[in-house]
Design a protein around this motif. Structure first.
Motif, PDB file in Angstrom:
ATOM      1  N   GLY A 270      44.943  34.236  46.720  1.00  0.00           N
ATOM      2  CA  GLY A 270      45.716  34.467  47.777  1.00  0.00           C
ATOM      3  C   GLY A 270      47.362  34.249  47.241  1.00  0.00           C
ATOM      4  O   GLY A 270      47.629  34.327  46.205  1.00  0.00           O
ATOM      5  N   TYR A 271      48.301  34.055  48.213  1.00  0.00           N
ATOM      6  CA  TYR A 271      49.570  33.891  47.989  1.00  0.00           C
ATOM      7  C   TYR A 271      49.705  32.655  47.179  1.00  0.00           C
ATOM      8  O   TYR A 271      50.738  32.584  46.434  1.00  0.00           O
ATOM      9  CB  TYR A 271      50.316  33.703  49.483  1.00  0.00           C
ATOM     10  N   SER A 272      48.913  31.533  47.303  1.00  0.00           N
ATOM     11  CA  SER A 272      49.151  30.417  46.417  1.00  0.00           C
ATOM     12  C   SER A 272      48.911  30.832  44.990  1.00  0.00           C
ATOM     13  O   SER A 272      49.604  30.010  44.024  1.00  0.00           O
ATOM     14  CB  SER A 272      48.252  29.365  46.752  1.00  0.00           C
ATOM     15  N   SER A 273      48.210  31.802  44.397  1.00  0.00           N
ATOM     16  CA  SER A 273      48.024  32.214  43.188  1.00  0.00           C
ATOM     17  C   SER A 273      49.340  32.667  42.414  1.00  0.00           C
ATOM     18  O   SER A 273      49.574  32.682  41.233  1.00  0.00           O
ATOM     19  CB  SER A 273      46.827  33.230  43.232  1.00  0.00           C
ATOM     20  N   CYS A 274      50.263  33.138  43.464  1.00  0.00           N
ATOM     21  CA  CYS A 274      51.534  33.521  42.648  1.00  0.00           C
ATOM     22  C   CYS A 274      52.274  32.347  42.200  1.00  0.00           C
ATOM     23  O   CYS A 274      53.357  32.721  41.291  1.00  0.00           O
ATOM     24  CB  CYS A 274      52.419  34.205  44.057  1.00  0.00           C
ATOM     25  N   PHE A 275      51.839  31.157  42.191  1.00  0.00           N
ATOM     26  CA  PHE A 275      52.494  29.946  41.800  1.00  0.00           C
ATOM     27  C   PHE A 275      51.670  29.300  40.646  1.00  0.00           C
ATOM     28  O   PHE A 275      51.912  28.034  40.692  1.00  0.00           O
ATOM     29  CB  PHE A 275      52.989  29.098  42.860  1.00  0.00           C
TER      30      PHE A 275
ATOM     31  N   ARG B 269      58.188  34.551  38.868  1.00  0.00           N
ATOM     32  CA  ARG B 269      59.662  34.381  38.310  1.00  0.00           C
ATOM     33  C   ARG B 269      60.163  35.486  37.955  1.00  0.00           C
ATOM     34  O   ARG B 269      61.613  35.686  38.167  1.00  0.00           O
ATOM     35  CB  ARG B 269      59.331  33.279  37.166  1.00  0.00           C
ATOM     36  N   ILE B 270      59.558  36.359  37.357  1.00  0.00           N
ATOM     37  CA  ILE B 270      60.301  37.599  36.725  1.00  0.00           C
ATOM     38  C   ILE B 270      60.771  38.369  37.964  1.00  0.00           C
ATOM     39  O   ILE B 270      61.593  38.976  37.836  1.00  0.00           O
ATOM     40  CB  ILE B 270      59.429  38.544  35.690  1.00  0.00           C
ATOM     41  N   ALA B 271      59.722  38.547  38.780  1.00  0.00           N
ATOM     42  CA  ALA B 271      60.024  39.544  39.917  1.00  0.00           C
ATOM     43  C   ALA B 271      61.137  38.986  40.709  1.00  0.00           C
ATOM     44  O   ALA B 271      62.008  39.730  40.987  1.00  0.00           O
ATOM     45  CB  ALA B 271      58.679  39.745  40.719  1.00  0.00           C
ATOM     46  N   CYS B 272      61.160  37.685  41.035  1.00  0.00           N
ATOM     47  CA  CYS B 272      62.223  37.218  41.819  1.00  0.00           C
ATOM     48  C   CYS B 272      63.391  36.987  41.061  1.00  0.00           C
ATOM     49  O   CYS B 272      64.642  37.359  41.451  1.00  0.00           O
ATOM     50  CB  CYS B 272      61.961  35.612  42.156  1.00  0.00           C
ATOM     51  N   GLY B 273      63.442  36.732  39.742  1.00  0.00           N
ATOM     52  CA  GLY B 273      64.687  36.693  38.815  1.00  0.00           C
ATOM     53  C   GLY B 273      65.390  37.943  38.898  1.00  0.00           C
ATOM     54  O   GLY B 273      66.651  37.894  38.931  1.00  0.00           O
ATOM     55  N   MET B 274      64.804  38.969  38.930  1.00  0.00           N
ATOM     56  CA  MET B 274      65.374  40.359  39.146  1.00  0.00           C
ATOM     57  C   MET B 274      66.429  40.315  40.364  1.00  0.00           C
ATOM     58  O   MET B 274      67.696  41.108  40.151  1.00  0.00           O
ATOM     59  CB  MET B 274      64.727  41.509  38.907  1.00  0.00           C
ATOM     60  N   PHE B 275      66.023  39.744  41.454  1.00  0.00           N
ATOM     61  CA  PHE B 275      66.908  39.888  42.566  1.00  0.00           C
ATOM     62  C   PHE B 275      67.917  39.010  42.456  1.00  0.00           C
ATOM     63  O   PHE B 275      68.955  38.951  42.902  1.00  0.00           O
ATOM     64  CB  PHE B 275      65.918  39.415  43.821  1.00  0.00           C
ATOM     65  N   LEU B 276      67.441  37.811  41.969  1.00  0.00           N
ATOM     66  CA  LEU B 276      68.462  36.810  41.808  1.00  0.00           C
ATOM     67  C   LEU B 276      69.626  37.013  41.068  1.00  0.00           C
ATOM     68  O   LEU B 276      70.951  36.509  41.194  1.00  0.00           O
ATOM     69  CB  LEU B 276      67.736  35.410  41.314  1.00  0.00           C
ATOM     70  N   VAL B 277      69.443  37.799  40.043  1.00  0.00           N
ATOM     71  CA  VAL B 277      70.582  38.247  39.119  1.00  0.00           C
ATOM     72  C   VAL B 277      71.519  38.950  39.725  1.00  0.00           C
ATOM     73  O   VAL B 277      72.974  38.715  39.745  1.00  0.00           O
ATOM     74  CB  VAL B 277      69.856  39.215  37.824  1.00  0.00           C
ATOM     75  N   GLN B 278      70.994  39.936  40.786  1.00  0.00           N
ATOM     76  CA  GLN B 278      71.944  40.647  41.548  1.00  0.00           C
ATOM     77  C   GLN B 278      72.946  39.579  42.495  1.00  0.00           C
ATOM     78  O   GLN B 278      74.010  39.903  42.405  1.00  0.00           O
ATOM     79  CB  GLN B 278      71.075  41.351  42.445  1.00  0.00           C
ATOM     80  N   GLN B 279      72.314  38.664  43.065  1.00  0.00           N
ATOM     81  CA  GLN B 279      73.053  37.780  43.720  1.00  0.00           C
ATOM     82  C   GLN B 279      74.247  36.850  43.043  1.00  0.00           C
ATOM     83  O   GLN B 279      75.013  36.615  43.255  1.00  0.00           O
ATOM     84  CB  GLN B 279      72.048  36.797  44.650  1.00  0.00           C
ATOM     85  N   PHE B 280      73.640  36.428  41.680  1.00  0.00           N
ATOM     86  CA  PHE B 280      74.451  35.573  41.024  1.00  0.00           C
ATOM     87  C   PHE B 280      75.533  36.594  40.333  1.00  0.00           C
ATOM     88  O   PHE B 280      76.789  35.893  40.057  1.00  0.00           O
ATOM     89  CB  PHE B 280      73.585  35.205  39.688  1.00  0.00           C
TER      90      PHE B 280
ATOM     91  N   ASP C  77      50.150  33.933  36.692  1.00  0.00           N
ATOM     92  CA  ASP C  77      50.624  34.713  37.939  1.00  0.00           C
ATOM     93  C   ASP C  77      51.956  34.280  38.405  1.00  0.00           C
ATOM     94  O   ASP C  77      52.937  34.948  38.896  1.00  0.00           O
ATOM     95  CB  ASP C  77      49.833  34.778  39.124  1.00  0.00           C
ATOM     96  N   PHE C  78      52.334  33.102  37.963  1.00  0.00           N
ATOM     97  CA  PHE C  78      53.698  32.386  38.331  1.00  0.00           C
ATOM     98  C   PHE C  78      54.656  32.781  37.419  1.00  0.00           C
ATOM     99  O   PHE C  78      55.869  32.947  37.805  1.00  0.00           O
ATOM    100  CB  PHE C  78      53.534  30.654  37.983  1.00  0.00           C
ATOM    101  N   ARG C  79      54.298  33.163  36.197  1.00  0.00           N
ATOM    102  CA  ARG C  79      55.409  33.749  35.380  1.00  0.00           C
ATOM    103  C   ARG C  79      55.730  35.211  36.051  1.00  0.00           C
ATOM    104  O   ARG C  79      56.938  35.500  36.062  1.00  0.00           O
ATOM    105  CB  ARG C  79      54.849  34.104  33.862  1.00  0.00           C
ATOM    106  N   ARG C  80      54.763  36.088  36.320  1.00  0.00           N
ATOM    107  CA  ARG C  80      55.005  37.232  36.926  1.00  0.00           C
ATOM    108  C   ARG C  80      56.059  37.255  38.337  1.00  0.00           C
ATOM    109  O   ARG C  80      56.912  37.755  38.489  1.00  0.00           O
ATOM    110  CB  ARG C  80      53.819  38.035  37.423  1.00  0.00           C
TER     111      ARG C  80
END
Length: 248
Positions: free
Chosen positions: A221-226, A235-246, A230-233
């Motif tokens: 489930g959603y907990s597997s994302c962390f 971080r990569i997915a969220c990181g791409m959006f964070l770079v835009q905000q930074f 899967d947690f590495r995936r």
């Protein structure tokens, strides 16, 4: 909000200058992002059960409602409600856009189309600033109401397209709607029937493999994302959006 017309309605006067209360300013920003977060979570659950098209339609209806509340607002609380509802809609759009694009586009075009999502997000922000910059000198509520009303163009356009867009092939196959999936493949790719059936079988086999993997891993489930790889995936997915905000 630097528009004098906006500050005259939602702000207060201090030493001959109109100011926006810091509390409301913070709430308007924070609750919009909270709505986006909730909308993104709800969208995954909703679109997996009812389809990608219905997800877009619900997002459009929420956005139209939220913009309407902002347009009609004469009190900070009503404006806050409109921003929260529109935030929910934005969460739907942000979550669905990349999912639908990756599921519906041909493989050679997939990188270009998914990258285009970010391009149009930035283009929308530029359009909003351009519209707002033309209204600063207006001292009536029309100054900000026009900027709110301009937002209606986007959900209305998406709603019209959503009514004619083909449903996601992956969603149809997961629901066992093979006839509809085959018709959509033919509509999207315009290939001979033998090629269409071959692609349909390929998608069915891929989805079956995914189903077997989920069963082998006890339906993560959603907990597997962390957890784990899967947690590495995540971080990569969220990181791409964070770079835009930074980038500011």
């Amino acid at each position: 909000m630097e528009m004098p017309g906006f500050k005259m309605v939602f702000g207060y006067e201090y030493d001959g200058e109109f100011l926006i209360p810091a509390t409301w300013n913070a709430l308007w920003s924070a609750m919009t992002f909270l709505g986006m977060s909730l909308g993104s979570l709800l969208c995954g659950w909703f679109s997996d059960r009812t389809g990608r098209k219905s997800g877009f339609i619900v997002g459009c209806l929420l956005s139209i409602l939220g913009i309407g509340l902002q347009y009609a607002a004469s009190h900070p609380g009503m404006l806050l409600a409109g921003k929260m509802i529109n935030g929910l809609a934005l969460g739907f759009f942000l979550a669905l856009a990349s999912t639908y694009t990756s599921e519906i586009s041909p493989l050679p075009l997939r990188p270009v189309l998914t990258a285009a999502i970010n391009f149009f997000m930035n283009s929308g922000q530029l359009a909003a600033m351009a519209i707002g910059s033309t209204r600063i000198g207006i001292l009536t509520p029309d100054s900000y109401k026009i900027t709110f009303a301009a937002q209606w163009a986007f959900p209305c356009a998406i709603l019209l397209f959503a009514l004619i867009l083909p449903e996601s092939l992956w969603y149809l196959i997961r629901k066992g709607k093979y006839t509809a999936a085959e018709a959509n493949i033919q509509r999207l790719y315009a290939r001979p029937p033998s090629v269409t059936k071959g692609y349909l079988e390929f998608l069915k086999a891929t989805i079956e493999q995914e189903s077997q993997l989920r069963s082998a891993h006890n339906a993560p489930g959603y907990s597997s994302c962390f957890k784990g790889t899967d947690f590495r995936r995540t971080r990569i997915a969220c990181g791409m959006f964070l770079v835009q905000q930074f980038a500011g």
